[in-house]
Motif scaffolding. Structure first.
Motif, mmCIF file in Angstrom:
data_model
loop_
_atom_site.group_PDB
_atom_site.id
_atom_site.type_symbol
_atom_site.label_atom_id
_atom_site.label_comp_id
_atom_site.label_asym_id
_atom_site.label_seq_id
_atom_site.Cartn_x
_atom_site.Cartn_y
_atom_site.Cartn_z
ATOM 1 N N UNK A 1 0.829 -1.209 0.000
ATOM 2 C CA UNK A 1 0.000 0.000 0.000
ATOM 3 C C UNK A 1 0.863 1.260 0.000
ATOM 4 N N UNK A 2 1.917 1.267 0.828
ATOM 5 C CA UNK A 2 2.811 2.426 0.866
ATOM 6 C C UNK A 2 3.544 2.572 -0.461
ATOM 7 N N UNK A 3 4.027 1.462 -0.986
ATOM 8 C CA UNK A 3 4.762 1.499 -2.248
ATOM 9 C C UNK A 3 3.863 1.969 -3.391
ATOM 10 N N UNK A 4 2.617 1.501 -3.400
ATOM 11 C CA UNK A 4 1.674 1.927 -4.435
ATOM 12 C C UNK A 4 1.377 3.419 -4.320
ATOM 13 N N UNK A 5 1.232 3.925 -3.098
ATOM 14 C CA UNK A 5 0.953 5.349 -2.901
ATOM 15 C C UNK A 5 2.122 6.203 -3.381
ATOM 16 N N UNK A 6 3.341 5.799 -3.063
ATOM 17 C CA UNK A 6 4.505 6.562 -3.513
ATOM 18 C C UNK A 6 4.657 6.487 -5.030
ATOM 19 N N UNK A 7 4.338 5.331 -5.608
ATOM 20 C CA UNK A 7 4.387 5.203 -7.066
ATOM 21 C C UNK A 7 3.407 6.165 -7.718
ATOM 22 N N UNK A 8 2.195 6.238 -7.159
ATOM 23 C CA UNK A 8 1.192 7.152 -7.713
ATOM 24 C C UNK A 8 1.632 8.605 -7.586
ATOM 25 N N UNK A 9 2.417 8.907 -6.555
ATOM 26 C CA UNK A 9 2.864 10.286 -6.324
ATOM 27 C C UNK A 9 4.159 10.615 -7.045
ATOM 28 N N UNK A 10 4.664 9.718 -7.869
ATOM 29 C CA UNK A 10 5.967 9.923 -8.527
ATOM 30 C C UNK A 10 6.087 11.279 -9.225
ATOM 31 N N UNK A 11 5.091 11.709 -10.019
ATOM 32 C CA UNK A 11 5.251 13.015 -10.681
ATOM 33 C C UNK A 11 5.423 14.165 -9.695
ATOM 34 N N UNK A 12 4.871 14.036 -8.485
ATOM 35 C CA UNK A 12 4.956 15.107 -7.489
ATOM 36 C C UNK A 12 6.249 15.058 -6.691
ATOM 37 N N UNK A 13 6.766 13.856 -6.450
ATOM 38 C CA UNK A 13 7.912 13.712 -5.541
ATOM 39 C C UNK A 13 9.219 13.427 -6.275
#
Length: 406
Positions: free
Chosen positions: A157-169
């Protein structure tokens, strides 16, 4: 006359090696494989299911044998996985954007393979939990089993959330999430003023640190070894200082009964330890690339990468299946007994091949959920491995299939 098994393996390994594009950075795949296998081995070494009074409960050798804490230093490799994840996601998103692929399509492709194997795990444990309840299994035993079986999902779940936020982070400086972790820990452990839920802010913030380091790696900010050495030395020094003088546990995984867990949620010590791990991983890139030129080594790494989520999701189930299947034989050392001495450690090491064999059975049964079914249609051969796929480019090789490692 049948071809010897060793010769056949070497031939297939060489074939895979020739199909892998020269542009592929094999060190990235090697680091991902090492991270996954480190977590699996760590859980198998420090997770005990103790049989007492007809129930099963979890215990850890780290509770009674604190000198085993270095095992957690070697096997707690999640920071390396997030480092590689940030690197791969950042490069993949940039490549997709350059080709005009919409963000939603890129994200769907990234998450599909990541989350696809979860359904099989949830389905099996739903059936298993129902069967255990109907047969009168004590609720505390069922709780123990489900907690272990489903514990890998927090990571996904954490990894998926960070993946989704890739353009922002992708361009976020790692110092920002590191500062968040520092402030949270000061409030929790220094001033003792933070609410109980505050520590969970470190769950995304703590793993965002190695993820953004991976993004920086993708942007070419770690071309020299100096930056990697700084991460290794600085992270090591900070972790030692936090353990010796700030009261953080030496173990980088949770220990039952301990006042503080470095991992659940992540503490500043876990994050600085992750910085050291990331520095070491970046320093090892050249050696790993050289090692991956050996076809057998590369084939093994490719196999782990193809089934990384399957291995990660099912390794705890393999441990529990072995433990449950052996219960009729009595309380076996290293499997059902209290982890309180060297005898248990020696016995647990002897059980590792059995865990690996049961995991291989789980892998055989469920890897299709991650890799997808084999194709048997026009243009495909029955039994063809999904390790390679056809990729058509617009360069000099356009018009002919260029097979690539997935």
């Amino acid at each position: 006359m049948p071809e010897p098994t060793e010769t056949a393996l070497r031939r297939r390994a060489r074939h895979l090696d020739t199909l892998t594009p020269a542009s592929r950075d094999r060190a990235v795949d090697a680091l991902r494989a090492l991270a996954v296998l480190g977590v699996v081995l760590g859980h198998w070494l420090v997770t005990a299911l103790v049989a007492e009074d007809g129930t099963l409960r979890t215990a850890s050798p780290l509770q009674r044998l604190p000198w085993l804490a270095p095992v957690s230093w070697v096997c707690q490799t999640l920071a390396v996985f997030f480092l590689v994840g940030g690197h791969v996601a950042t490069r993949g998103h940039a490549s997709a954007a350059a080709r005009g692929v919409p963000y939603r399509a890129w994200l769907r492709g990234r998450l599909d393979r990541l989350l696809r194997p979860v359904g099989a795990l949830l389905a099996l444990w739903t059936v298993a939990a129902t069967a255990l309840l109907l047969t009168g299994t004590p609720l505390n035993t069922l709780h123990t089993l489900l907690k272990l079986a489903l514990s890998p999902l927090w990571f996904l779940l954490v990894f998926a959330a960070l993946t989704a936020a890739t353009p922002l982070v992708a361009r976020l400086n790692p110092l920002w999430p590191l500062a968040v972790v520092l402030h949270v820990d000061v409030l929790r452990f220094g001033l003792h003023t933070g609410p109980d839920w505050l520590g969970w802010v470190n769950l995304p913030a703590g793993w965002l640190v190695p993820y953004t380091l991976g993004a920086a790696w993708a942007r070419g900010e770690f071309r020299t070894r100096r930056a990697a050495r700084t991460l290794l030395c600085g992270g090591t020094a900070a972790t030692v200082a936090l353990v010796l003088w700030a009261g953080y546990p030496a173990s980088m995984v949770g220990v039952p009964g301990a006042a503080i867990s470095n991992l659940n949620p992540p503490t500043l010590a876990a994050v600085t330890f992750g910085l050291a791990q990331c520095g070491l991983a970046l320093l090892l890139r050249d050696r790993l690339r050289a090692a991956m030129r050996r076809p057998l080594a590369w084939a093994a790494v490719a196999l782990v990468n193809l089934s990384a989520m399957t291995i990660f999701l099912w390794h705890q189930t393999a441990l529990m299946a072995t433990t449950a299947a052996a219960l009729p034989a009595g309380r076996l050392p290293g499997l059902h007994t209290l982890p309180d001495g060297l005898g248990w450690v020696a016995a647990r090491l002897a059980w590792l091949p059995v865990f690996a064999l049961v995991l291989a059975v789980c892998w055989t049964a469920f890897r299709f959920r991650e890799q997808g079914p084999r194709r048997h249609g026009p243009g495909s051969r029955p039994g063809r491995s999904r390790v390679v796929r056809v990729h058509r480019g617009a360069g000099p090789e356009a018009g002919r299939g260029v097979r690539r490692v997935v």
